[in-house]
Design an enzyme around this catalytic site. Structure first.
Site, mmCIF file in Angstrom:
data_model
loop_
_atom_site.group_PDB
_atom_site.id
_atom_site.type_symbol
_atom_site.label_atom_id
_atom_site.label_comp_id
_atom_site.label_asym_id
_atom_site.label_seq_id
_atom_site.Cartn_x
_atom_site.Cartn_y
_atom_site.Cartn_z
ATOM 1 N N LYS A 1 0.840 -1.208 0.000
ATOM 2 C CA LYS A 1 0.000 0.000 0.000
ATOM 3 C C LYS A 1 0.874 1.257 0.000
ATOM 4 O O LYS A 1 0.581 2.241 -0.687
ATOM 5 C CB LYS A 1 -0.915 -0.003 1.240
ATOM 6 N N GLN B 1 -4.878 -1.716 9.761
ATOM 7 C CA GLN B 1 -4.690 -3.015 9.118
ATOM 8 C C GLN B 1 -5.211 -4.120 10.031
ATOM 9 O O GLN B 1 -4.851 -4.196 11.205
ATOM 10 C CB GLN B 1 -3.195 -3.233 8.819
ATOM 11 N N ASP C 1 -10.968 2.484 3.999
ATOM 12 C CA ASP C 1 -11.199 1.032 3.956
ATOM 13 C C ASP C 1 -12.695 0.707 3.959
ATOM 14 O O ASP C 1 -13.076 -0.442 3.742
ATOM 15 C CB ASP C 1 -10.553 0.371 5.189
#
Ligand SMILES: NC(=O)c1ccc[n+]([C@@H]2O[C@H](COP(=O)([O-])OP(=O)(O)OC[C@H]3O[C@@H](n4cnc5c(N)ncnc54)[C@H](OP(=O)(O)O)[C@@H]3O)[C@@H](O)[C@H]2O)c1
Length: 293
Positions: free
Chosen positions: A53, A97, A120
């Site tokens: 990322k 994450q 996200d």
């Protein structure tokens, strides 16, 4: 005739190229998009994903930073990091994450993310808006699957889409996305899971079959209707003595056998994975532009 291969790398390149002028337009307004990631512990797959990322963002000139915390960081410490990023205008978007260590209440942490930075799409506010068909950040994998279908000429509109898997990250948001009365959606959607009593009888009804189970090569040719479009989200490591690492990546679909029956199929790797990465960048740029409208 063997299936057409839907090239996720090529479509992801196209998606990233479309971001270049948008990032340039932001720059002219004095705005630099920024993506932060909170990484707790050293879960090997998470470390690899986060590195990817950061690299993807850097390549497009998106500012990026990984906020690392040790695996034994308390929930409070993680939430304080999230709140610091919430308050910092340098970060137009960020994500925590997952998976988080077992002692942490993941839902509580995700709920502290500022919804306007929730690239996200995992905050309950984002997911509620998705349910209601309102503009919102859509999680990267489901929106990547939708873009793969549209851009490869297999729009889900009017099709029966059968999704194997009901996770909050993939299966459920994908179903919500594709069932909306909207262009590039408007599908009839069936969701299957481990409680589905006859999975094959469901998958055989699919015009578009999406496998998101995390179960190596378990969608076999007899489960696929002739001419179906097959999207393989699964990523599973299986032993392979011919590889230096001793393993290789396969999807949830028995690729070679299903290729002979499907009209089109995504490979693993090189299908959904690159699109997931690209759609996170799309959400980050969207956040810098002021968010979904
Ligand atoms: N390529 C990418 O960018 C990307 C992104 C995200 C995930 N993935 C991969 O996609 C896969 C799924 O990820 P996830 O996060 O959604 O996994 P998950 O949270 O483990 O969910 C798996 C889902 O599949 C269902 N399932 C598992 N085995 C099944 C079976 N034999 N028959 C029917 N349903 C079954 C489970 O049913 P129950 O709910 O009944 O347990 C569950 O709903 C994994 O391989 C993951 O690595 C790839």
């Amino acid at each position: 005739m063997p299936a057409d291969i839907i090239d996720g790398n090529a479509i992801a390149r196209q998606v990233r190229a479309e971001l270049v002028p948008r990032i340039e337009a932001l720059r002219q307004r004095g705005i630099q998009p920024g993506l932060a990631v909170v990484l707790v512990g050293e879960h090997p797959a998470s470390v690899t994903y986060v590195r990817g990322k950061m690299k993807d963002s850097a390549e497009l000139g998106i500012a990026n930073e990984t906020f690392r915390l040790p695996a034994d960081a308390s929930q409070q410490e993680i939430i304080e990091t999230v709140e610091r990023i919430n308050a910092d205008p340098a970060w137009s978007g960020f994500l925590v994450q997952t998976p988080l260590p077992a002692h942490v209440d993941t839902e509580k942490v995700l709920a502290t993310v500022d919804p306007t930075k929730d690239v996200d799409g995992l905050h309950p506010w984002s997911q509620g808006r998705l349910l209601r068909g309102l503009p919102t950040f859509v999680p990267a994998t489901p929106s990547g699957v939708q873009q793969l279908l549209i851009r490869s000429g297999h729009s889900p509109e009017g099709k029966h889409v059968v999704i194997c898997g009901r996770s909050g990250l993939v299966g459920k948001p994908l179903a919500l996305l594709l069932v909306q009365k909207a262009a590039g959606a408007n599908a009839t959607v069936t969701i299957c899971h481990t409680g589905t009593s006859d999975l094959a009888s469901m998958t055989r009804q699919a015009d578009i079959l999406v496998a998101a189970m995390g179960s190596a090569r378990s969608i076999t040719a007899d489960m696929v209707r002739e001419g179906a479009v097959v999207i393989d989200v699964g990523t599973n490591s299986i032993p392979d003595a011919t590889k230096k690492s001793g393993q290789r990546l396969v999807g949830d679909v028995d690729f070679d056998a299903v290729c002979a029956k499907a009209a089109a199929i995504t490979p693993v790797p090189g299908g959904v994975g690159p699109m997931t990465r690209a759609m996170l960048l799309v959400n980050t740029v969207l956040a810098a532009e002021g968010g979904p409208k």
